[in-house]
Design a protein around this motif. Structure first.
Motif, PDB file in Angstrom:
ATOM      1  N   HIS A 516      14.784 -28.671 -18.179  1.00  0.00           N
ATOM      2  CA  HIS A 516      14.279 -28.726 -16.808  1.00  0.00           C
ATOM      3  C   HIS A 516      14.911 -27.594 -15.996  1.00  0.00           C
ATOM      4  CE1 HIS A 516      13.062 -33.132 -17.174  1.00  0.00           C
ATOM      5  NE2 HIS A 516      13.898 -32.991 -18.199  1.00  0.00           N
ATOM      6  N   ALA A 517      14.092 -26.750 -15.373  1.00  0.00           N
ATOM      7  CA  ALA A 517      14.593 -25.805 -14.368  1.00  0.00           C
ATOM      8  C   ALA A 517      14.491 -26.537 -13.032  1.00  0.00           C
ATOM      9  CB  ALA A 517      13.764 -24.537 -14.355  1.00  0.00           C
ATOM     10  N   LEU A 518      15.624 -26.684 -12.342  1.00  0.00           N
ATOM     11  CA  LEU A 518      15.658 -27.522 -11.138  1.00  0.00           C
ATOM     12  C   LEU A 518      16.253 -26.753  -9.961  1.00  0.00           C
ATOM     13  CD1 LEU A 518      15.331 -30.316  -9.766  1.00  0.00           C
ATOM     14  CD2 LEU A 518      17.602 -30.905 -10.651  1.00  0.00           C
ATOM     15  N   GLY A 519      15.442 -26.552  -8.941  1.00  0.00           N
ATOM     16  CA  GLY A 519      15.897 -25.924  -7.707  1.00  0.00           C
ATOM     17  C   GLY A 519      16.095 -26.978  -6.635  1.00  0.00           C
ATOM     18  N   VAL A 520      17.226 -26.908  -5.939  1.00  0.00           N
ATOM     19  CA  VAL A 520      17.567 -27.920  -4.935  1.00  0.00           C
ATOM     20  C   VAL A 520      17.990 -27.223  -3.648  1.00  0.00           C
ATOM     21  CG1 VAL A 520      19.041 -29.895  -4.383  1.00  0.00           C
ATOM     22  CG2 VAL A 520      18.373 -29.474  -6.764  1.00  0.00           C
ATOM     23  N   ASN A 521      17.509 -27.734  -2.524  1.00  0.00           N
ATOM     24  CA  ASN A 521      17.924 -27.184  -1.226  1.00  0.00           C
ATOM     25  C   ASN A 521      18.630 -28.255  -0.397  1.00  0.00           C
ATOM     26  OD1 ASN A 521      17.807 -25.001   0.859  1.00  0.00           O
ATOM     27  ND2 ASN A 521      16.742 -26.612   1.987  1.00  0.00           N
ATOM     28  N   PHE A 522      19.727 -27.849   0.231  1.00  0.00           N
ATOM     29  CA  PHE A 522      20.461 -28.717   1.151  1.00  0.00           C
ATOM     30  C   PHE A 522      20.289 -28.210   2.573  1.00  0.00           C
ATOM     31  CE2 PHE A 522      22.804 -28.910  -2.860  1.00  0.00           C
ATOM     32  CZ  PHE A 522      22.963 -30.276  -3.039  1.00  0.00           C
ATOM     33  N   SER A 523      20.441 -29.113   3.505  1.00  0.00           N
ATOM     34  CA  SER A 523      20.418 -28.735   4.916  1.00  0.00           C
ATOM     35  C   SER A 523      21.684 -29.228   5.587  1.00  0.00           C
ATOM     36  CB  SER A 523      19.198 -29.337   5.622  1.00  0.00           C
ATOM     37  OG  SER A 523      19.297 -29.109   7.026  1.00  0.00           O
ATOM     38  N   TYR A 524      22.261 -28.356   6.419  1.00  0.00           N
ATOM     39  CA  TYR A 524      23.456 -28.729   7.179  1.00  0.00           C
ATOM     40  C   TYR A 524      23.093 -29.161   8.597  1.00  0.00           C
ATOM     41  CZ  TYR A 524      28.298 -28.520   8.847  1.00  0.00           C
ATOM     42  OH  TYR A 524      29.531 -28.836   9.364  1.00  0.00           O
ATOM     43  N   ALA A 525      21.808 -29.190   8.917  1.00  0.00           N
ATOM     44  CA  ALA A 525      21.370 -29.509  10.272  1.00  0.00           C
ATOM     45  C   ALA A 525      21.764 -30.929  10.649  1.00  0.00           C
ATOM     46  CB  ALA A 525      19.854 -29.343  10.386  1.00  0.00           C
ATOM     47  N   ASP A 526      22.054 -31.129  11.938  1.00  0.00           N
ATOM     48  CA  ASP A 526      22.378 -32.463  12.433  1.00  0.00           C
ATOM     49  C   ASP A 526      21.255 -33.435  12.081  1.00  0.00           C
ATOM     50  OD1 ASP A 526      24.738 -31.627  13.490  1.00  0.00           O
ATOM     51  OD2 ASP A 526      23.978 -31.334  15.522  1.00  0.00           O
ATOM     52  N   GLY A 527      21.664 -34.603  11.636  1.00  0.00           N
ATOM     53  CA  GLY A 527      20.692 -35.613  11.263  1.00  0.00           C
ATOM     54  C   GLY A 527      20.223 -35.494   9.822  1.00  0.00           C
ATOM     55  N   GLU A 528      20.604 -34.411   9.155  1.00  0.00           N
ATOM     56  CA  GLU A 528      20.204 -34.250   7.757  1.00  0.00           C
ATOM     57  C   GLU A 528      21.449 -34.199   6.868  1.00  0.00           C
ATOM     58  OE1 GLU A 528      17.657 -30.778   7.802  1.00  0.00           O
ATOM     59  OE2 GLU A 528      15.880 -32.015   8.079  1.00  0.00           O
ATOM     60  N   ARG A 529      22.033 -33.001   6.718  1.00  0.00           N
ATOM     61  CA  ARG A 529      23.228 -32.831   5.889  1.00  0.00           C
ATOM     62  C   ARG A 529      23.067 -33.540   4.538  1.00  0.00           C
ATOM     63  NH1 ARG A 529      28.471 -32.469   9.933  1.00  0.00           N
ATOM     64  NH2 ARG A 529      27.449 -31.114  11.466  1.00  0.00           N
ATOM     65  N   ASN A 530      22.005 -33.179   3.879  1.00  0.00           N
ATOM     66  CA  ASN A 530      21.662 -33.839   2.627  1.00  0.00           C
ATOM     67  C   ASN A 530      20.665 -32.951   1.881  1.00  0.00           C
ATOM     68  OD1 ASN A 530      21.115 -35.826   0.578  1.00  0.00           O
ATOM     69  ND2 ASN A 530      21.533 -37.428   2.065  1.00  0.00           N
ATOM     70  N   ILE A 531      20.190 -33.427   0.748  1.00  0.00           N
ATOM     71  CA  ILE A 531      19.125 -32.753   0.015  1.00  0.00           C
ATOM     72  C   ILE A 531      17.835 -32.919   0.814  1.00  0.00           C
ATOM     73  CG2 ILE A 531      17.750 -32.790  -2.103  1.00  0.00           C
ATOM     74  CD1 ILE A 531      20.249 -33.959  -3.512  1.00  0.00           C
ATOM     75  N   THR A 532      17.169 -31.803   1.122  1.00  0.00           N
ATOM     76  CA  THR A 532      15.930 -31.896   1.892  1.00  0.00           C
ATOM     77  C   THR A 532      14.701 -31.731   1.003  1.00  0.00           C
ATOM     78  OG1 THR A 532      16.114 -29.530   2.420  1.00  0.00           O
ATOM     79  CG2 THR A 532      16.957 -31.108   4.046  1.00  0.00           C
ATOM     80  N   ASP A 533      14.831 -30.894  -0.035  1.00  0.00           N
ATOM     81  CA  ASP A 533      13.726 -30.780  -0.965  1.00  0.00           C
ATOM     82  C   ASP A 533      14.233 -30.265  -2.310  1.00  0.00           C
ATOM     83  OD1 ASP A 533      14.202 -28.271   0.349  1.00  0.00           O
ATOM     84  OD2 ASP A 533      12.329 -27.495  -0.473  1.00  0.00           O
ATOM     85  N   TRP A 534      13.469 -30.547  -3.328  1.00  0.00           N
ATOM     86  CA  TRP A 534      13.798 -30.092  -4.678  1.00  0.00           C
ATOM     87  C   TRP A 534      12.514 -29.804  -5.432  1.00  0.00           C
ATOM     88  CZ3 TRP A 534      11.858 -33.036  -8.687  1.00  0.00           C
ATOM     89  CH2 TRP A 534      11.461 -34.351  -8.359  1.00  0.00           C
ATOM     90  N   LYS A 535      12.629 -28.974  -6.424  1.00  0.00           N
ATOM     91  CA  LYS A 535      11.427 -28.595  -7.177  1.00  0.00           C
ATOM     92  C   LYS A 535      11.865 -28.324  -8.621  1.00  0.00           C
ATOM     93  CE  LYS A 535       7.360 -25.599  -6.634  1.00  0.00           C
ATOM     94  NZ  LYS A 535       6.467 -26.711  -6.244  1.00  0.00           N
ATOM     95  N   GLU A 536      11.081 -28.825  -9.582  1.00  0.00           N
ATOM     96  CA  GLU A 536      11.438 -28.610 -10.989  1.00  0.00           C
ATOM     97  C   GLU A 536      10.273 -28.036 -11.778  1.00  0.00           C
ATOM     98  OE1 GLU A 536      12.303 -31.800 -13.678  1.00  0.00           O
ATOM     99  OE2 GLU A 536      10.762 -33.099 -12.832  1.00  0.00           O
ATOM    100  N   LYS A 537      10.656 -27.465 -12.916  1.00  0.00           N
ATOM    101  CA  LYS A 537       9.674 -26.902 -13.836  1.00  0.00           C
ATOM    102  C   LYS A 537      10.166 -27.166 -15.252  1.00  0.00           C
ATOM    103  CE  LYS A 537       7.711 -22.422 -15.218  1.00  0.00           C
ATOM    104  NZ  LYS A 537       7.748 -20.953 -14.938  1.00  0.00           N
ATOM    105  N   ILE A 538       9.317 -27.757 -16.081  1.00  0.00           N
ATOM    106  CA  ILE A 538       9.656 -27.990 -17.488  1.00  0.00           C
ATOM    107  C   ILE A 538       9.411 -26.694 -18.249  1.00  0.00           C
ATOM    108  CG2 ILE A 538       9.273 -29.394 -19.534  1.00  0.00           C
ATOM    109  CD1 ILE A 538      10.348 -30.950 -17.154  1.00  0.00           C
ATOM    110  N   VAL A 539      10.435 -26.198 -18.947  1.00  0.00           N
ATOM    111  CA  VAL A 539      10.306 -24.895 -19.612  1.00  0.00           C
ATOM    112  C   VAL A 539      10.456 -25.040 -21.127  1.00  0.00           C
ATOM    113  CG1 VAL A 539      11.093 -23.610 -17.612  1.00  0.00           C
ATOM    114  CG2 VAL A 539      12.771 -24.427 -19.263  1.00  0.00           C
TER     115      VAL A 539
END
Length: 539
Positions: A516-539
């Motif tokens: 699995h190729a897995l891209g993950v984005n975090f946010s430091y914005a107030d009210g978030e500070r967590n994983i906001t989105d992720w995307k994967e690709k089976i290779v």
């Protein structure tokens, strides 16, 4: 099979009750054979320091009958008895300096009574000096001094800088009596968890030989591979004949069984180039508990101060990858200077090394001075450290439940459920300890994976960059890239553009793994500070 004990620290009792004893008397003979010597050796907790002290005590008491069949019994040692002063700070009241003084006085009084000498009731230092002098005068034999856990009084008070400093200063005055009475001494041996700085607590003891990193004594405490297979051979045979199984129910053969024990409990290296050793408590508990691969040494007590220190300094798991330490730092490290959580990066590294959570890996270079690369010793320490570090950051997190969900999801290739469970971990982190860096968030994720018992490789170097992480979850292999305040698409695109996953495809497919190729984005914005989105690709 001989019984095993991990709670008896008295050599005489261990031998008389016919427990397993791993013969370390060759090292002790080498220390005592040349007459007058003074030694210091630091090792992590539960590594056999107290048993070493007790064995030396039996030797100097002339109890040769206890050593029948052991190395020292076959040497030219003369077994001459000596008066012994044994001070054990692990059995002292250390709540206050006054209480510690009372404990020291009791040690000294009991020793005086044992040898029928009279000393005045004075300060512990004066009583100590008087005891050494009068023991020599009364017996006409030079005195042996054995000090166990010399630094425990400071460790007990590290959360208060003033108290830690006060204990250090008091002990420096007490220990200097050893220097003042050298002409009456036959042998001195001092142990503790941390190596001393020569400018600090033992500054007056210029004859004290620090053997903590001496190749001749590298395996004096802990068990080598040969000692494990020799002293515990019957237990190993029993485990294999009983059909010890992997978690999936398959039977383990002898070689795989030994490899797994090594992975879990071996790996402590005190001198680069010398054999690594197993922790004695882990080995003993493992065989006592029916060959169950779980955490034993770490469970015997991790200083809360240590985890608080790491949290205060925002140290996360990835910070401890490829840590280095210089030879000169051993000369300046002072435990008391960490009091009240004051620290520098190198001091924290030193503390982790000396307490056994990191260990020597290899020598990087020796000019202009020696610099060593460090690593986690083994699976037990790596897993347990990750778990305790995470709980220091998020004490209210339901670590067991969440890590179980992450593990099951990752092993099933259910990336969606795995990411949702990861979000639960991040949601439990207090805002005041979060740091606005990509490294911080990716390290928390790696800590969670390590808590799950996974093999997670961080910051893997390639010819065109570094892969943030590679997670081996059984039938599924995740090649991961993390971003902060960007997008999961950008993270996944980086994996594609730099071909991060390509090097794993052939080997993974041969073993029936899905990559699995897995891209993950975090946010430091107030009210978030967590994983906001992720995307994967089976290779």
């Amino acid at each position: 099979m001989k019984p095993i004990s991990t709670s008896i620290y008295t050599f005489e009792e261990l031998i008389n009750l016919h427990y397993v004893y791993v013969d370390k008397t060759k090292y002790l003979y080498e220390m005592i054979r040349n007459g007058k010597n003074q030694f210091f050796c630091a090792r992590p907790r539960r590594f056999g320091k107290s048993l070493t002290i007790s064995t030396l005590e039996a030797i100097f008491e002339g109890k040769r009958e206890l050593f029948k069949g052991l190395y020292i019994d076959g040497t030219d040692y003369d077994w001459e008895t000596c008066p012994i002063i044994h001070i054990d700070f692990a059995r002292s009241d250390l709540r206050t300096i006054s209480a510690m003084e009372s404990s020291l006085k009791n040690f000294i009084r009991r020793t005086a009574e044992k040898y029928d000498v009279t000393i005045d009731d004075d300060t512990p230092a004066n009583m100590f000096e008087s005891l050494v002098t009068r023991l020599y005068q009364n017996t006409l034999k030079k005195v042996v001094i054995l000090v166990d856990e010399y630094d425990k009084p400071i460790f007990e008070h590290l959360e208060n800088a003033r108290d830690a400093g006060a204990y250090r200063d008091y002990l420096a005055g007490f220990y200097q009596i050893i220097k003042g009475t050298e002409r009456y001494l036959r042998f001195v041996f001092i142990t503790g968890v941390t190596r001393f700085a020569k400018v600090s607590i033992f500054s007056k003891l210029n004859n004290l030989d620090d053997i903590s990193m001496d190749s001749r004594y590298a395996t004096m405490m802990g068990y080598t591979q040969k000692e494990l297979e020799t002293s515990f051979g019957e237990y190993i045979d029993d485990a294999v004949s009983c059909g010890v199984k992997e978690s999936d129910g398959t039977k383990i053969n002898r070689d795989d069984f030994l490899s797994k024990i090594k992975k879990w409990y071996d790996g402590f290296c005190f001198v680069v180039g010398e054999p690594s050793v197993y922790n004695p408590v882990s080995v003993g508990q493992f065989f006592l508990h029916g060959y169950d691969f779980v955490n034993y040494w770490f469970a015997t007590g991790t200083p809360t101060f240590l985890m608080k220190l790491l949290r205060k300094n925002h140290i996360v798991l990835s910070d401890l990858i490829e840590r280095t330490v210089s030879e000169s730092s051993f000369e300046t490290f002072s435990l008391a200077e960490l009091g009240g959580f004051s620290s520098g990066d190198e001091r924290v590294t030193q503390l982790l090394l000396q307490t056994g959570y990191l260990t020597m890996d290899r020598l990087l270079w020796s000019d202009p001075e020696k610099v060593y690369l460090l690593r986690f010793p083994n699976h037990e320490v790596s897993y347990s450290f990750a778990r305790n570090l995470f709980m220091a950051y998020a004490p209210d997190a339901s670590a067991s439940d969440d890590s179980t969900r992450v593990r099951i999801a990752a092993m099933n290739g259910d990336t969606s459920r795995m990411m949702e469970s990861l979000k639960g971990f991040f949601a439990s982190l207090p805002y005041d300890i979060q740091v606005k860096t990509e490294k911080y968030y990716q390290s928390i994720a790696f800590t969670v994976f390590r808590m799950c018992g996974f093999d997670i490789k961080m910051e893997m170097a390639t010819n065109i960059g570094r892969i943030d992480g590679v997670l081996d979850a059984g039938r599924h292999l995740y090649v991961m890239e993390f971003k902060l305040n960007k997008s999961a698409e950008a993270a996944l695109a980086q994996i594609d553009e730099r071909g991060y996953a390509e090097q794993f495809i052939v080997a993974a497919h041969e073993k029936g793994k899905t990559v699995h190729a897995l891209g993950v984005n975090f946010s430091y914005a107030d009210g978030e500070r967590n994983i906001t989105d992720w995307k994967e690709k089976i290779v």
